[in-house]
Design an enzyme around this catalytic site. Structure first.
Site: not given
Length: 650
Positions: A60-66, A68, A177
């Site tokens: 579904l998505g991704k960020g700096g640490f994780a 989804c 944020d």
């Protein structure tokens, strides 16, 4: 340029404020990822503490640490958005502490416009956080497809953002944020605030941390100047969000990050003439350089941008990819349909249209605000000059009288019952209905007579799945009394003594004219004589969904196999609202401290739930109360509830 645009939308902290990563650094990080990458995710993930198994679906998505992923419970089929963090990314103590803080903060939040936190667990490789699944992804995805949004859409989304943000601020929490990628959209086009990785408790000005964190394009001047975050910082980000939705780009975006920060510090940006004057004025207020000059959240919703413009009650899913057509607003069509249903003759309809003045868009808002003047959680007061009931102003809670004096102190205001007209002074005549009242009264009386004195509620709590009223609206001066149950069923007990329930599927309607007599209708195919009432029922559902907050933290019920539950009688005093249902569920809401008592029978056993001033619920068996007693605070409310119930027999 593409790299800079990507970086400008990523969260930053004081440790990664460099304008552009060096190519060598990027190559080094890439090599490190391939060499020491995290364990590959399994298709089937097991929570060994609960034994539940989940199937991992699409990313579904991704960020700096994780990252989804879509997660499905293999037993129930329920779908979650699973935020997955590899242990290798949080190996340092301060990194793990950050994740633990996010979990602790998010799991305590409960609001219709906040992404719901369900559960978290971990195995030897990953940490898993199960969140509410929002199938329409985020506002960032919608804006990417649409480029810009219309003002009615912006009002629609901003109202929900402000509602969620106001709740956060009331909990002394700053989001820190706010951006389009953190506003998630459900299947029904409802907005939810999410991603609390940078959220923090509000600190006094002198104690605020000076860390620079957030997304570069949305950072306020005071954060860049290391003066710390306050509520005003979230308002600044909200101004950036509004600007971005209307114009397709953030207000301070440039080709150089250093120049972007310079523009932010100087609050230097352009407002194109294509924006309406109210939109320009509101954006200017939220992007004021001085934090103290920015509007409060309540002031934002009372701004001309909202009060003088049309806001749709719902958006079609087609709005995710194409611009809507608001030339004939859904609300205008809604009330024309209501008028046609309630008034048969042409002359009556013309008179009704003239009264409501539906020919002008701004006058629709006068009708839209009509429900806002009705009683919501406070007793009504009748203006003797006009005969119009309106909500009483807030006042301090009265000193509770001793239990034996409670009944004499009850001042009844208004009542309604199934099968009778609202405000009738007659007692309960129907034998079946009287038996419901007598049965509940007997159970409550036996408990009060045999319950010993104690200092607190019994410690042994029980789980429950009963239905209870989470929202209510008294509009009996026109139509009737409306409420929403914990499974999202909406009911209205009309002034003519009939009852309608709109089920959670928003398609099925249950109609009752007397106890034990229920017929099933389709809301889309309803015909006379039901069409007018169905239309009003849908309006109640829209209003409560958009404007009211749930009344406590009791678990929501989604079991569609449960039998039809509908309001049998309601009664209001100067202190509380009482509701009695056809299955004997009995609920009393106290206005001034927002406490609630709910008595119900489940699995041949009576349970009592108490929701305190902090909206925290406790459910115990009535037998446990009889054996162990309860606090004087709860006992006094039970006495008052019992005497309200006895008023139905007078």
């Amino acid at each position: 340029m593409a790299l800079l645009r990507t970086l400008s939308h990523q969260p930053v902290t004081s440790k990664n404020m460099s304008e552009r990563p060096k190519a060598a650094d990027l190559r080094s990080k890439k090599a490190e990822h391939h060499t020491h990458g995290p364990q590959e995710l399994s298709r089937i993930v097991t929570d060994f503490k609960t034994g539940r198994c989940y199937c991992r679906g699409k990313l579904l998505g991704k960020g700096g640490f994780a990252k989804c992923y879509e997660f499905s419970d293999l037993v129930t089929g329920k779908v979650y958005a699973a935020k997955i963090i590899p242990h290798t990314r949080v190996s340092k103590p301060h990194q793990r502490a950050k994740i633990d803080k996010e979990i602790e903060l998010h799991r305590a939040l409960h609001h219709k416009h906040i992404v719901h936190f369900y559960h978290h667990f971990e195995d030897k490789d990953h940490i898993y956080i199960l969140l509410e699944y929002c199938s329409r992804r985020s506002l960032a995805h919608i804006l990417k497809a649409r480029k810009v949004l219309t003002e009615p859409e912006v009002r629609y989304y901003l109202r929900q953002i402000v509602a969620g943000l106001k709740y956060l601020h009331e909990q002394e929490i700053l989001h820190r944020d706010l951006k389009l990628g953190n506003f998630f959209i459900t299947e029904l086009m409802e907005l939810k605030l999410g991603d609390f990785g940078l959220a923090a408790k509000l600190e006094p000005v002198e104690s605020r941390r000076r860390t620079i964190c957030g997304t570069p394009n949305y950072l306020p001047p005071e954060v860049l100047n290391k003066q710390g975050h306050g509520r005003e910082s979230d308002v600044w980000a909200l101004g950036c969000v509004m600007y971005t939705m209307l114009l397709g780009r953030p207000p301070f975006e440039t080709t150089n990050l250093k120049e972007t920060y310079r523009c932010i510090r100087e609050a230097r940006y352009t407002l194109p003439s294509t924006l309406s004057t109210p939109a320009q004025d509101l954006i200017s207020g939220m992007l004021a350089r001085n934090p103290q000059q920015r509007p409060l959240l309540d002031s934002i919703l009372s701004h001309d941008f909202f009060t003088q413009g049309f806001t749709p009650a719902r958006l079609s899913i087609s709005c995710c990819v194409s611009s809507p057509n608001f030339q004939r607003s859904p609300r205008q069509s809604f009330f024309r349909k209501a008028a046609a249903a309630i008034f048969g003759g042409k002359r009556d309809k013309e008179k009704y249209y003239h009264t409501l003045k539906l020919s002008k868009e701004e006058d629709i808002h006068r009708l839209q605000n009509d429900l806002k003047r009705i009683t919501i959680g406070t007793p009504p007061v009748t203006d003797t000059a006009t005969g119009v009931r309106h909500s009483a102003p807030p006042r301090p809670p009265p000193t509770p009288p001793p239990p034996h004096e409670v009944r004499d102190s009850i001042h009844m205001i208004v009542r309604g019952a199934l099968g009778t007209s609202c405000n009738s002074s007659e007692g309960v005549e129907d034998g079946t209905m009287a038996s419901v009242v007598d049965g509940v009264a007997r159970v409550l009386r036996d408990c009060l007579e045999n319950m010993p004195e104690a200092e607190s509620i019994p410690k042994k709590k029980v789980g429950s799945t009963f239905l209870w009223v989470t929202k209510w609206v008294d509009y009996s001066n026109k139509y009737g009394f409306g409420y929403q149950l914990s499974d999202h069923t909406v009911g209205v007990l009309f002034n003519n003594g009939t009852h309608m329930s709109l089920l959670p599927d928003r398609k099925t309607v249950h109609y009752s004219a007397e106890l034990g007599n229920c017929c099933v209708l389709s809301s889309k195919e309803a015909k006379e004589p039901f069409l007018g009432q169905v239309t009003i029922l849908e309006y109640f559902a829209h209003y409560m969904e958009e404007n009211l907050m749930d009344g406590g933290n009791l678990s929501k019920v989604t079991d569609v196999s449960k039998p039809c539950l509908y309001l049998l009688q309601w009664l209001k005093s100067d202190r509380a609202l009482m509701m009695l249902f056809n299955n004997g569920t009995f609920q009393v809401n106290f206005y001034h401290d927002h406490t609630k008592i709910i008595l119900c029978c489940e699995a041949q056993e009576y349970l009592l739930s108490y929701i305190n001033e902090e909206r925290v619920s406790t459910t115990v068996r009535l037998s446990a109360l009889i054996n162990n007693g309860c606090s004087a605070h709860l006992r006094e409310r039970m006495h008052y509830a019992y005497n309200m119930l006895m008023q139905l027999c007078t």
